[in-house]
Motif scaffolding. Structure first.
Motif, short mmCIF file in Angstrom:
data_model
loop_
_atom_site.label_atom_id
_atom_site.label_comp_id
_atom_site.label_asym_id
_atom_site.label_seq_id
_atom_site.Cartn_x
_atom_site.Cartn_y
_atom_site.Cartn_z
N ALA A 153 5.03 21.97 31.17
CA ALA A 153 4.58 23.14 31.90
C ALA A 153 3.08 23.52 31.10
O ALA A 153 2.24 23.90 32.01
CB ALA A 153 5.49 24.25 32.09
N MET A 154 3.08 23.76 30.03
CA MET A 154 1.92 24.05 29.39
C MET A 154 0.70 22.75 29.66
O MET A 154 -0.50 23.31 29.94
CB MET A 154 2.20 24.13 27.82
CG MET A 154 3.02 25.27 27.34
SD MET A 154 2.54 26.98 28.03
CE MET A 154 1.13 27.15 26.81
N LEU A 166 2.27 31.45 18.13
CA LEU A 166 3.10 32.14 18.95
C LEU A 166 4.28 31.53 19.11
O LEU A 166 5.45 31.97 19.01
CB LEU A 166 2.74 32.67 20.42
CG LEU A 166 1.50 33.69 20.55
CD1 LEU A 166 1.02 33.94 21.80
CD2 LEU A 166 2.36 35.05 20.05
N LEU A 167 4.16 30.09 19.38
CA LEU A 167 5.58 29.19 19.41
C LEU A 167 6.21 29.15 18.17
O LEU A 167 7.57 29.29 18.21
CB LEU A 167 5.07 27.77 19.86
CG LEU A 167 6.17 26.75 20.06
CD1 LEU A 167 7.06 27.16 21.18
CD2 LEU A 167 5.68 25.42 20.10
N GLY A 204 7.90 32.51 18.09
CA GLY A 204 8.96 32.82 18.97
C GLY A 204 10.21 31.91 18.81
O GLY A 204 11.28 32.14 18.97
N SER A 205 9.96 30.44 18.34
CA SER A 205 11.14 29.50 18.24
C SER A 205 11.99 30.05 17.17
O SER A 205 13.20 29.89 17.24
CB SER A 205 10.52 28.45 18.19
OG SER A 205 9.75 27.81 17.26
N ILE A 246 -3.71 29.67 19.04
CA ILE A 246 -3.02 30.86 19.19
C ILE A 246 -1.68 30.66 19.92
O ILE A 246 -0.70 31.28 19.31
CB ILE A 246 -3.82 31.68 20.36
CG1 ILE A 246 -4.99 32.14 19.31
CG2 ILE A 246 -3.05 33.17 20.57
CD1 ILE A 246 -6.15 32.99 20.36
N LEU A 247 -1.34 29.82 20.84
CA LEU A 247 -0.14 29.46 21.46
C LEU A 247 0.84 28.85 20.44
O LEU A 247 1.72 29.12 20.40
CB LEU A 247 -0.52 28.62 22.68
CG LEU A 247 -1.19 29.25 23.85
CD1 LEU A 247 -1.54 28.33 24.90
CD2 LEU A 247 -0.43 30.39 24.30
N ASN A 291 -0.34 23.43 33.35
CA ASN A 291 -1.13 24.59 33.46
C ASN A 291 -2.58 24.69 32.84
O ASN A 291 -3.46 24.84 33.56
CB ASN A 291 -0.52 25.97 32.49
CG ASN A 291 0.61 26.38 33.53
OD1 ASN A 291 0.78 26.36 34.66
ND2 ASN A 291 1.71 26.83 32.86
N VAL A 292 -2.86 24.06 31.69
CA VAL A 292 -3.99 24.05 30.91
C VAL A 292 -4.84 23.19 31.61
O VAL A 292 -5.97 23.31 31.92
CB VAL A 292 -3.77 23.48 29.54
CG1 VAL A 292 -5.15 23.14 28.76
CG2 VAL A 292 -3.12 24.65 28.62
N LEU A 332 -8.95 26.90 20.16
CA LEU A 332 -8.80 28.38 19.88
C LEU A 332 -7.62 28.62 20.56
O LEU A 332 -6.65 29.35 20.15
CB LEU A 332 -10.08 29.09 20.40
CG LEU A 332 -10.07 30.57 20.40
CD1 LEU A 332 -9.85 31.05 19.09
CD2 LEU A 332 -11.13 31.29 20.90
N ASN A 333 -7.56 28.35 22.06
CA ASN A 333 -6.17 28.91 22.67
C ASN A 333 -5.17 28.30 22.34
O ASN A 333 -4.06 29.00 22.27
CB ASN A 333 -6.46 28.32 24.25
CG ASN A 333 -7.44 29.50 24.96
OD1 ASN A 333 -7.76 30.33 24.57
ND2 ASN A 333 -7.67 28.94 26.19
N PHE A 368 10.11 29.50 26.75
CA PHE A 368 11.17 29.99 25.82
C PHE A 368 12.58 30.34 26.65
O PHE A 368 13.52 29.84 26.20
CB PHE A 368 10.77 31.43 25.04
CG PHE A 368 9.57 31.09 24.05
CD1 PHE A 368 9.19 29.98 23.60
CD2 PHE A 368 9.22 32.27 23.52
CE1 PHE A 368 8.36 29.72 22.80
CE2 PHE A 368 8.21 32.09 22.52
CZ PHE A 368 7.58 30.91 22.21
N LEU A 408 -12.82 25.39 23.04
CA LEU A 408 -12.14 26.19 23.63
C LEU A 408 -10.49 25.94 23.79
O LEU A 408 -9.72 26.74 23.14
CB LEU A 408 -12.20 26.40 25.20
CG LEU A 408 -11.44 27.05 26.09
CD1 LEU A 408 -11.95 28.83 25.95
CD2 LEU A 408 -11.92 26.66 27.54
N LEU A 412 9.10 22.94 28.35
CA LEU A 412 8.02 23.86 28.12
C LEU A 412 6.53 23.12 27.81
O LEU A 412 5.52 23.40 28.43
CB LEU A 412 8.41 24.62 26.76
CG LEU A 412 7.62 25.55 26.07
CD1 LEU A 412 8.35 26.61 25.37
CD2 LEU A 412 6.65 25.02 25.50
N ILE A 429 -17.05 30.93 25.24
CA ILE A 429 -15.57 30.43 24.72
C ILE A 429 -14.93 31.47 24.89
O ILE A 429 -13.56 31.66 25.13
CB ILE A 429 -15.60 29.67 23.56
CG1 ILE A 429 -16.24 28.19 23.94
CG2 ILE A 429 -14.09 29.50 23.09
CD1 ILE A 429 -16.44 27.43 22.68
#
Lengths: 450, 450
Positions: A325-326, A372-373, A376-377, A368-369, A329-330, A364-365, B297, A361, A322, B278
């Protein structure tokens, strides 16, 4: 309106060719545009394509040659004699003619050129062959309408009629002095609306954009796009008018550049198409995969270093893909935006201000992630809050690192004259994967102390 | 030749604006192309940009409006009255005018239109505003030169002079019948070389490519590129000539399409630029990252299922990121080639033959990579041959799976009318990551039996 290749048409053609019914083949193709005939030929066996080519008259075949896929064109050209090729070339404009001749093997090149009927045409083509294909000289054609500043409109119109015989599309009327130096242009509108006695010197527009013959093709594309030009004159070192580039050639340059960047972003290192051979596709794809494989070896090694943590915190190893991959992607997102900005010349501000913006940026992103992590976890993966927070913290750090690297590398590559698009795709994914894993485990180790 | 924004120029302008030296500002910008002035304005504070805009005369400002970044243009337009905007619009060609008006809020739109001086112009603009911006109608302009088939060359030239007054660039002369139905075209060359008494009916070229007013813009781009057209007439349902599209507008369509596909491949879901805010960049980037996070996940869960294997075969967990990365890379390569083939309409053969080709390709690439993996893991990573072979076998399977999925998904999406470019980037990487991990552990389990 538009032509679509149908299976029926192909089958009918194949049947007629087999039966050697040339007249019926011609009738079937009579109303079809040459670009479409080229497409049809691309779908057929070589001998069938050659049959069609030989059946058609040379006015159409020359244009078809241009439109064919290179692969098919090579086969057709091989089946023709030098004299036959020269006849095709004689029908083409200088820039297209030079492009086709440039594809021939050296010895054939000279043969074909010596067979050309129109000596002026041949001289122009030989001149064009001298230029690098990625330069303004390689793009330009010699067909243009030019008038002397010392003429009047009447002489001018007369001369132009003669010149226009050799020019399919009149884009602009260029004005030169006695030494052929570019002075300005006459618009077609002026031509339609001015009295015939006016001297050219009085009516021409002295400001005209032009490019040097050795300018890069992407640069020419940028200028023509920016200033909305349909044609641009090309001058040599002394300012003499040597040719013109039209927007349709630029469309191809833009398309090719965009396709190339897209392919690099996807880890394809050569200009290939879905219909190319498996060998060519492998040549374009395998190098990046090998790079990624060796990058993978490094990540195996790095993970091996943290083996002792496995018994106490197995979940860290579950999270590794995970995190990697992040990071990938970023990184790709950041570098793609920079690469596109560089390609469109739309990047303002210093490297430092870029990095600062990317930092905000990704903060901020990333935040948020990270939140969520944690959520989610806890709820989806039954991971305790403490581990969730540590993984999230690592994720945030990795995202910041990945986006800064993704921003930094293409800008630096560009500064050193290397195509920044190289930095996208597997290159950035792989290096960010590795960096991501290292950061992740370092942070985990610092907090969990294994 | 080309203009580059210098820091000095910007500073000088800022100083002059602060001191309110309008005349000197104008002198400094006198020789600068409007596209460059727009660029300069984009680099300045709003009030400075507005100052420059107000100082320049309306012939230049209308063109500048078109070239400005939308963000700056909105600010400038807000600072102008409806009447002032109408004055700018009056200077523009119908298609550009419609584009600018379309950006205004509804109430302002009507105000501005009612202030337009030239009634014909206003009627044309209102007509253009009716069309979808991504259709041929949204791209076309009303400025064209058309002649009646029943005229002779002399009448024709006279009429054309009058029409040409309103047309900056004469691309083609269209021939219509008494009901304004498109019959064919006259080339400029014909105009220059034919005697004035010839009737138009005898000399026009009856074959002319055209597009319907509701055709999609990418379709128009494809046709113009394929047939090498510089302009194409647009007709309505009854075959009546309603406008024309020029290649410079198509250049923008091509560029936008290519940029969009590139961004999707990089996981950016909206048309953004490096200089956007942004917030906007986050809106374009975050959705794909959230998708990737949730994909992550799933991979955490899957890996958790194999926890029992950790004690016996920890190395499997070290290889997981490598396998996932290879699956992602291969998938992106495969899908990118298909997406590009679909975009260029250069995909021949059935889905089955495509998959068969991709299968051979991935067998070839996969085998080479698998061998490299065995060698590399033995010599570089000290992994025993047996494990190396099992991991390699898994790698080969994962590569085959990834390339088939990468080929299959975009073709299927395209069949159902969904943009296949959506299938590239994080979407394919994430799903292939997960699939890769599952296949990897299933194969390892089958052979190692944990």
């Amino acid at each position: 309106m538009e032509f679509k290749i149908s299976k029926e048409l192909l089958e009918k053609l194949e049947f007629l060719i087999q039966e050697n019914k040339e007249q019926e083949v011609l009738e079937l193709l009579q109303e079809v545009h040459f670009a479409d005939i080229a497409e049809v030929m691309g779908e057929m066996e070589s001998h069938e394509a050659i049959y069609i080519f030989n059946a058609l008259d040379s006015e159409k075949t020359a244009e078809i040659l241009l439109e064919l896929d290179e692969e098919v064109r090579v086969k057709i050209l091989r089946s023709l004699s030098a004299k036959e090729i020269a006849e095709e070339i004689d029908e083409l404009s200088t820039d297209d003619a030079a492009d086709i001749i440039a594809e021939l093997p050296q010895s054939r090149k000279e043969e074909v050129i010596s067979e050309l009927e129109d000596v002026e045409h041949a001289k122009d083509i030989v001149e064009l062959l001298r230029y690098d294909e990625d330069s303004a000289g390689g793009l330009m054609g010699k067909e243009l309408v030019k008038v002397n500043e010392n003429w009047n409109v009447l002489t001018c119109v007369k001369e132009m009629r003669a010149q226009a015989e050799n020019v399919t599309r009149v884009h602009s009327i260029y004005v030169v002095d006695d030494d052929n130096r570019l002075k300005g242009r006459l618009s077609l509108k002026d031509l339609l609306t001015t009295s015939t006695k006016t001297p050219i010197r009085d009516i021409y527009i002295p400001k005209v954009d032009s490019v040097k013959v050795d300018a890069e093709n992407v640069e020419v594309a940028r200028i023509m796009q920016k200033y909305d030009l349909e044609a641009i004159p090309v001058i040599d070192e002394l300012g003499r008018l040597v040719g013109r580039i039209t927007i349709d050639d630029i469309v191809d340059v833009i398309k090719e550049e965009a396709d190339k960047d897209y392919q690099l972003a996807a880890g394809i290192s050569q200009d290939v198409e879905a219909d190319d051979s498996i060998l060519e596709l492998t040549k374009a794809r395998l190098p990046w995969l090998v790079l990624a494989l060796f990058g993978g070896f490094i990540s195996v090694r790095v993970l091996g270093l943290y083996e002792p943590a496995m018994n106490i915190h197995p979940e860290l190893f579950f999270f590794t893909p995970l995190i990697a991959a992040m990071a990938g992607n970023v990184g790709v997102q950041s570098s793609a935006i920079i690469v596109q900005g560089l390609a469109n010349d739309a990047l303002s501000g210093s490297l430092f201000s870029r990095l600062l913006k990317e930092l905000s940026l990704s903060l901020l992103n990333g935040t948020i992630l990270a939140i969520l992590l944690i959520i989610g976890s806890y709820f989806l993966l039954n991971i305790d809050i403490k581990t969730g927070v540590i993984v999230s913290l690592a994720l945030l750090s990795v995202i910041i690192m990945a986006s800064l690297i993704g921003t930094f590398i293409p800008i630096v590559l560009d500064k050193y004259g290397i195509d920044p698009a190289l930095a996208t795709g597997p290159f950035i994914t792989t290096s960010n994967d590795i960096m991501g894993i290292i950061i992740f485990f370092s942070i985990a180790k610092a907090f969990l102390g294994f």
